[in-house]
Design a protein around this motif. Structure first.
Motif, PDB file in Angstrom:
ATOM      1  N   HIS A 116      73.169  66.462  32.372  1.00  0.00           N
ATOM      2  CA  HIS A 116      72.467  67.244  33.502  1.00  0.00           C
ATOM      3  C   HIS A 116      72.819  66.447  34.579  1.00  0.00           C
ATOM      4  N   VAL A 117      73.382  67.079  35.604  1.00  0.00           N
ATOM      5  CA  VAL A 117      74.171  66.172  36.841  1.00  0.00           C
ATOM      6  C   VAL A 117      73.156  66.875  38.084  1.00  0.00           C
ATOM      7  N   SER A 118      72.592  66.033  38.747  1.00  0.00           N
ATOM      8  CA  SER A 118      71.977  66.460  39.890  1.00  0.00           C
ATOM      9  C   SER A 118      72.742  65.832  41.048  1.00  0.00           C
ATOM     10  N   ALA A 119      72.308  65.826  42.500  1.00  0.00           N
ATOM     11  CA  ALA A 119      72.859  65.378  43.434  1.00  0.00           C
ATOM     12  C   ALA A 119      71.800  64.811  44.583  1.00  0.00           C
ATOM     13  N   MET A 120      72.365  63.629  45.252  1.00  0.00           N
ATOM     14  CA  MET A 120      71.514  63.269  46.332  1.00  0.00           C
ATOM     15  C   MET A 120      72.577  62.481  47.313  1.00  0.00           C
ATOM     16  N   PRO A 121      72.490  62.666  48.727  1.00  0.00           N
ATOM     17  CA  PRO A 121      73.384  61.977  49.722  1.00  0.00           C
ATOM     18  C   PRO A 121      73.685  60.612  49.341  1.00  0.00           C
ATOM     19  N   ALA A 122      74.702  60.012  49.541  1.00  0.00           N
ATOM     20  CA  ALA A 122      75.222  58.777  49.019  1.00  0.00           C
ATOM     21  C   ALA A 122      74.051  57.697  49.571  1.00  0.00           C
ATOM     22  N   ALA A 123      73.786  57.688  50.795  1.00  0.00           N
ATOM     23  CA  ALA A 123      72.859  56.439  51.066  1.00  0.00           C
ATOM     24  C   ALA A 123      71.729  56.548  50.515  1.00  0.00           C
ATOM     25  N   ARG A 124      70.986  57.760  50.334  1.00  0.00           N
ATOM     26  CA  ARG A 124      69.837  57.988  49.796  1.00  0.00           C
ATOM     27  C   ARG A 124      69.732  57.565  48.161  1.00  0.00           C
ATOM     28  N   ALA A 125      70.878  58.002  47.480  1.00  0.00           N
ATOM     29  CA  ALA A 125      70.894  57.437  46.307  1.00  0.00           C
ATOM     30  C   ALA A 125      70.939  55.983  46.068  1.00  0.00           C
ATOM     31  N   ALA A 126      71.802  55.395  46.886  1.00  0.00           N
ATOM     32  CA  ALA A 126      71.849  53.961  46.779  1.00  0.00           C
ATOM     33  C   ALA A 126      70.480  53.233  47.211  1.00  0.00           C
ATOM     34  N   GLU A 127      69.642  53.732  48.017  1.00  0.00           N
ATOM     35  CA  GLU A 127      68.257  53.276  48.370  1.00  0.00           C
ATOM     36  C   GLU A 127      67.462  53.560  47.035  1.00  0.00           C
ATOM     37  N   GLY A 128      67.397  54.555  46.283  1.00  0.00           N
ATOM     38  CA  GLY A 128      66.535  54.973  45.314  1.00  0.00           C
ATOM     39  C   GLY A 128      67.032  53.953  44.099  1.00  0.00           C
ATOM     40  N   ILE A 129      68.297  53.839  43.891  1.00  0.00           N
ATOM     41  CA  ILE A 129      68.546  52.903  42.727  1.00  0.00           C
ATOM     42  C   ILE A 129      68.299  51.388  42.976  1.00  0.00           C
TER      43      ILE A 129
ATOM     44  N   TYR B 199      74.567  46.375  44.230  1.00  0.00           N
ATOM     45  CA  TYR B 199      74.562  45.181  43.152  1.00  0.00           C
ATOM     46  C   TYR B 199      74.378  44.139  44.296  1.00  0.00           C
ATOM     47  N   THR B 200      74.930  43.908  45.575  1.00  0.00           N
ATOM     48  CA  THR B 200      74.694  42.838  46.415  1.00  0.00           C
ATOM     49  C   THR B 200      73.097  42.705  46.750  1.00  0.00           C
ATOM     50  N   ARG B 201      72.731  43.980  46.885  1.00  0.00           N
ATOM     51  CA  ARG B 201      71.229  43.720  47.283  1.00  0.00           C
ATOM     52  C   ARG B 201      70.254  43.363  46.285  1.00  0.00           C
TER      53      ARG B 201
ATOM     54  N   THR C 263      65.446  47.571  50.641  1.00  0.00           N
ATOM     55  CA  THR C 263      65.841  48.899  50.060  1.00  0.00           C
ATOM     56  C   THR C 263      66.736  49.853  50.645  1.00  0.00           C
ATOM     57  N   MET C 264      66.729  50.143  51.887  1.00  0.00           N
ATOM     58  CA  MET C 264      67.290  51.048  52.708  1.00  0.00           C
ATOM     59  C   MET C 264      68.347  50.223  53.863  1.00  0.00           C
ATOM     60  N   GLY C 265      68.174  48.938  53.802  1.00  0.00           N
ATOM     61  CA  GLY C 265      69.183  48.273  54.819  1.00  0.00           C
ATOM     62  C   GLY C 265      68.927  48.699  55.901  1.00  0.00           C
ATOM     63  N   VAL C 266      69.703  48.543  57.000  1.00  0.00           N
ATOM     64  CA  VAL C 266      69.367  48.925  58.409  1.00  0.00           C
ATOM     65  C   VAL C 266      69.828  50.064  58.958  1.00  0.00           C
ATOM     66  N   ARG C 267      68.917  51.245  59.071  1.00  0.00           N
ATOM     67  CA  ARG C 267      69.565  52.580  59.307  1.00  0.00           C
ATOM     68  C   ARG C 267      69.052  53.274  60.600  1.00  0.00           C
ATOM     69  N   GLN C 268      70.071  54.049  61.122  1.00  0.00           N
ATOM     70  CA  GLN C 268      69.561  54.459  62.472  1.00  0.00           C
ATOM     71  C   GLN C 268      68.966  55.962  62.225  1.00  0.00           C
ATOM     72  N   VAL C 269      67.928  56.161  63.232  1.00  0.00           N
ATOM     73  CA  VAL C 269      67.261  57.516  63.012  1.00  0.00           C
ATOM     74  C   VAL C 269      66.966  57.757  64.189  1.00  0.00           C
ATOM     75  N   ASP C 270      66.259  59.063  64.453  1.00  0.00           N
ATOM     76  CA  ASP C 270      66.008  59.688  65.707  1.00  0.00           C
ATOM     77  C   ASP C 270      64.438  59.871  65.784  1.00  0.00           C
ATOM     78  N   LEU C 271      63.849  60.323  66.556  1.00  0.00           N
ATOM     79  CA  LEU C 271      62.294  60.569  66.815  1.00  0.00           C
ATOM     80  C   LEU C 271      61.961  61.609  65.805  1.00  0.00           C
ATOM     81  N   ALA C 272      62.859  62.430  65.493  1.00  0.00           N
ATOM     82  CA  ALA C 272      62.469  63.708  64.413  1.00  0.00           C
ATOM     83  C   ALA C 272      62.259  63.198  62.928  1.00  0.00           C
TER      84      ALA C 272
END
Length: 619
Positions: free
Chosen positions: A148-161, A191-193, A509-518
Motif C-alpha cells: 500500500h503506497v501513500s503520499a505526503m509532502p517531502a518536508a512533512r514526511a521527514a518531520e513525521g519520521i 539521519y543527522t537529526r 522535528t521540523m527544523g527551521v521552517r518559514q510560515v505565514d500568518l495563515a
C-alpha cells in the motif's frame, strides 16, 4: 393353526449388546492406544465389529442375513465402487486443488506500507501493483503480498519520521515500513537529526534505485533545438542568459524539491555562490526575472507543478520555459500528444504545445533512494520483513528496472531505455549521460542551506522576522489554551501594527521552517529546542540591517550550532521574548542581545501580547 409369532425381543437385545460391545471396544482403544493411519483404523473397525458380533451371540443372525443377500448386485456394486475409488485415487491432487479453489479462500495477504511524495505516488503505486502481480503469478491466483503506497509532502514526511510517526501523522498516513523519498538529501537530514536528538526509527538505506533529472523544459514553439551545440553541454547560467536574450521567460514551481534543486543550481552556476556571499544582487535579479515571467504568463502564484502545467497548456505557443523533473515533462507531453500513438513531439509537424528537455551540465537529480524503517516498539512479522525485502529486490531486478522505465523513471545504468523515455516525448535518452554522476546527485547540504537562505532574504517583504519556538514544551496548557496558541495570538495582534513581517517556526522535528500568518497557527509543536540554529538561520534570512525577534519558552538543547558561530554574526539586531522556562539571564542570550544592540524581555505567559508589543516598540 394355533402358533404364536416369535418375539423380536431376543434379536433386539442382541443388537443392543453388540452396539455396547463395539462402543466399549472403540472407547478403550482410542483412550489407551488409538490406531495410526487409514489402514490402522480400517483394521481396528473390522476387528471391533467382529468382536461385537461374536460377543453378542449374533453369528447365526449375521449368517442368515448374508444368505439372503443378492450377490450379483453386490458384486456389481463392489466392481463399480472399486473402479470409482481407483479413479478418485489417481485424480486426488486435482480434486483437492479444485475443492480448495472453490471452497477454501486465499490466505490473508501480507501487508506492507510504503510512503512517497505526491509527485511520485502514481509511478510507485503502479510499480507496487506490478510487483504484486509478479508474486501472485508464482503463487497461483492468490496475492500473498499487498504493498500500500501513500503520499505526503517531502518536508512533512521527514518531520513525521523524525518524530517517530506520532498520532498527528497517523491521521494523515499509516506508519510506513518503506520510505521512498525523492532524494537522499531528505534521508540524510532525518539521519543527522536522529543522531543529534537520539530520536527516530532505525534506517536501512539504499542510496538510489533510479533517478529523474531536473531539466530546463523549453516550448517547442520557441524553435529551440536541444541537440544544437548552443543548447547542449551548457551551464544553468549560460542557458538563462540565452533565454533572456531570446525573450523567453522562466517559470519555477513553488515549494518543491525540484524547485529547491533548480534554485541552488542556478545560484551556484559558474561560481555564483562566491559572489552571492558578498552581494545578493544577482540573486535579486534572478528572482525578479522569475517573478516577471510568472506575471507575464498569468501563472498561478505559488502554484504546484500540476497548476503551472495546466496554465502552460492554455498558453500554448506563448508559454514560458519551465523548471521540471524529466518525469513531469514526459507526463505533460504524453497528455499533449493524447496518448502514445499520437504524433511525437520530435516529428516535423508535432504538437506545438510540446516541450523539449534541455540538460544543464551543472543540474541536480532526484536520486530516488529506498529506506527500510524499523520503529521502536513496533514488531513486524517475518512475512512482512520478507515481503518488504522482496519488493526492494524486485525493483532492482531486470523486470523491476524495465517496469521503472515504463513509469518514466531512469533505472541504474545497464537497463536499455525505451518509450516513454524517448524523443517522441521530448527527452533525450542519453541526455544526462554527459554529466558526471557526482554532479547529478543532491547539492551539498551546507551549500543548499546557504543559497536557499539567500533566496528567502531577497524575497522577504519585510525587514522584521519573528521566529517562534514550536518545541514540545509549547504544548503545555495555560487554562484553556496552550503556550503555542497564546504566542500565535500575541504575534497576530502585533502583526497589523508594525511594518511587514516574515515568520519562522522551529523545533528539532521540523527544523527551521518559514510560515505565514495563515499557516502559523496550524503547526503542531513537537520535539526539542534548537534555539541556536533558529537564531543563526534567522539572522541569515533577515540579512544586514534587519531585526530578528526570537519568541521562546525554553533553552537551547540541540547542540548543532555553537555560541562562537552566533558570535561571528553581525549586522542583525536580535530581540528575545522569553517566557516559561526561558531566561533572559542565559549567557548566550545576554551576549547576543547586547552585542547586536537588541534586548531581551522576560514575559509572563498570560501577558504575551502586551510584552511582545512593548519589545517591538521603536522597530
Amino acid at each position: 393353526m394355533n402358533g404364536q409369532v416369535p418375539s423380536a425381543e431376543p434379536g433386539r437385545t442382541k443388537v443392543i449388546n453388540a452396539a455396547l460391545i463395539a462402543i466399549g471396544t472403540v472407547t478403550v482403544a482410542v483412550v489407551t492406544d488409538p490406531p495410526d493411519g487409514v489402514l490402522g483404523w480400517t483394521a481396528f473397525t473390522l476387528g471391533a465389529l467382529l468382536l461385537a458380533v461374536v460377543g453378542a451371540g449374533m453369528v447365526e443372525l449375521v449368517l442368515r442375513w448374508l444368505r439372503r443377500l443378492p450377490y450379483r448386485r453386490i458384486g456389481a456394486v463392489v466392481v463399480v465402487g472399486a473402479v470409482a475409488s481407483g479413479v478418485m485415487w489417481v485424480a486426488k491432487p486435482w480434486i483437492a486443488q479444485a475443492i480448495e479453489d472453490v471452497f477454501v479462500p486465499c490466505a490473508q495477504s501480507t501487508q506492507v506500507k510504503a510512503l512517497t511524495t505526491p509527485e511520485l505516488l502514481a509511478p510507485y503505486r503502479t510499480l507496487a501493483n506490478q510487483f504484486e502481480d509478479a508474486v501472485a503469478e508464482r503463487n497461483g491466483d492468490c496475492r500473498p503480498v499487498e504493498v500500500h503506497v501513500s503520499a505526503m509532502p517531502a518536508a512533512r514526511a521527514a518531520e513525521g519520521i523524525s518524530a517517530e510517526w506520532t498520532d498527528e501523522y497517523l491521521r494523515e498516513a499509516p506508519r510506513p515500513d518503506i520510505w521512498l523519498p525523492e532524494t537522499k538529501m531528505h534521508v540524510d537530514e532525518v539521519y543527522t537529526r536522529g543522531q543529534i536528538t537520539r530520536f527516530g526509527p532505525g534506517m536501512k538505506i539504499t542510496d538510489s534505485i533510479g533517478s529523474t533529472p531536473v531539466v530546463l523544459a523549453v516550448p517547442a514553439a520557441s524553435g529551440i533545438d536541444p541537440k544544437q551545440p548552443e543548447w547542449k553541454g551548457q551551464t544553468w547560467a549560460a542557458l538563462i542568459r540565452q533565454l533572456q536574450e531570446a525573450g523567453i521567460g522562466l517559470v519555477r514551481p513553488a515549494r518543491s524539491t525540484v524547485s529547491e534543486f533548480a534554485t541552488v543550481a542556478i545560484y551556484a552556476s559558474e561560481g555564483g555562490t562566491v559572489h552571492l556571499r558578498s552581494s545578493p544582487e544577482r540573486a535579486r535579479s534572478i528572482e525578479s526575472w522569475l517573478d516577471s515571467s510568472m506575471r507575464a504568463g498569468q501563472y498561478p502564484p505559488g502554484g504546484s507543478v500540476a497548476a503551472l502545467l495546466r496554465r502552460q497548456h492554455e498558453l500554448g505557443p506563448s508559454a514560458a520555459a519551465m523548471v521540471l523533473s524529466e518525469l513531469d515533462l514526459i507526463r505533460y507531453n504524453e497528455e499533449v500528444r493524447r496518448g502514445a500513438r499520437g504524433r511525437g513531439c520530435d516529428a516535423r509537424n508535432g504538437p506545438e504545445k510540446c516541450m523539449f528537455a534541455v540538460y544543464p551540465v551543472d543540474t541536480h537529480t532526484l536520486d530516488l533512494p529506498l529506506v527500510m524503517l524499523q520503529w521502536a516498539g513496533v514488531r513486524r512479522s517475518a512475512a512482512q520483513e520478507k515481503a518488504a525485502e522482496d519488493f526492494k529486490s524486485w525493483l532492482d531486478s531486470p523486470d523491476g528496472r524495465t517496469a521503472m522505465v515504463l513509469q518514466r523513471l531512469r533505472p541504474p545504468p545497464g537497463t536499455p531505455l525505451q518509450a516513454p523515455l524517448s524523443e517522441e516525448n521530448g527527452v533525450l535518452q542519453g541526455g544526462p549521460v554527459a554529466n558526471a554522476k557526482d554532479k547529478l546527485t543532491s547539492p551539498p547540504a551546507g551549500v543548499r542551506a546557504e543559497l536557499l537562505t539567500i533566496q528567502q532574504a531577497v524575497r522577504t517583504t519585510g525587514r522584521v522576522l519573528i521566529s517562534l519556538d514550536a518545541s514540545g514544551s509549547m504544548r503545555e496548557r495555560v487554562g484553556a489554551e496552550t503556550r503555542y496558541e497564546l504566542a500565535v495570538k500575541a504575534i497576530t495582534e502585533v502583526a497589523g501594527k508594525h511594518a511587514p513581517m516574515s515568520y519562522n517556526v522551529f523545533s528539532s522535528t521540523m527544523g527551521v521552517r518559514q510560515v505565514d500568518l495563515a499557516s502559523i497557527g496550524q503547526v503542531q509543536p513537537a520535539g526539542n529546542t534548537p534555539q541556536h540554529r533558529a537564531i543563526l538561520d534567522g539572522m541569515h534570512t533577515v540579512g544586514q540591517g534587519g531585526v530578528l525577534v526570537l519568541v521562546t519558552d525554553g533553552n537551547n538543547n540541540v547542540n548543532d550550532v555553537s555560541p562562537d558561530q552566533l558570535a561571528a554574526q553581525t549586522g542583525v539586531r536580535v530581540l528575545v521574548l522569553a517566557f516559561g522556562e526561558a531566561n533572559c539571564g542565559t549567557q548566550v542570550l545576554m551576549d547576543l542581545t547586547s552585542r547586536t544592540g537588541g534586548g531581551c524581555r522576560q514575559a509572563g505567559v498570560d501577558t504575551l501580547s502586551a510584552d511582545l508589543a512593548s519589545l517591538l516598540q521603536g522597530v
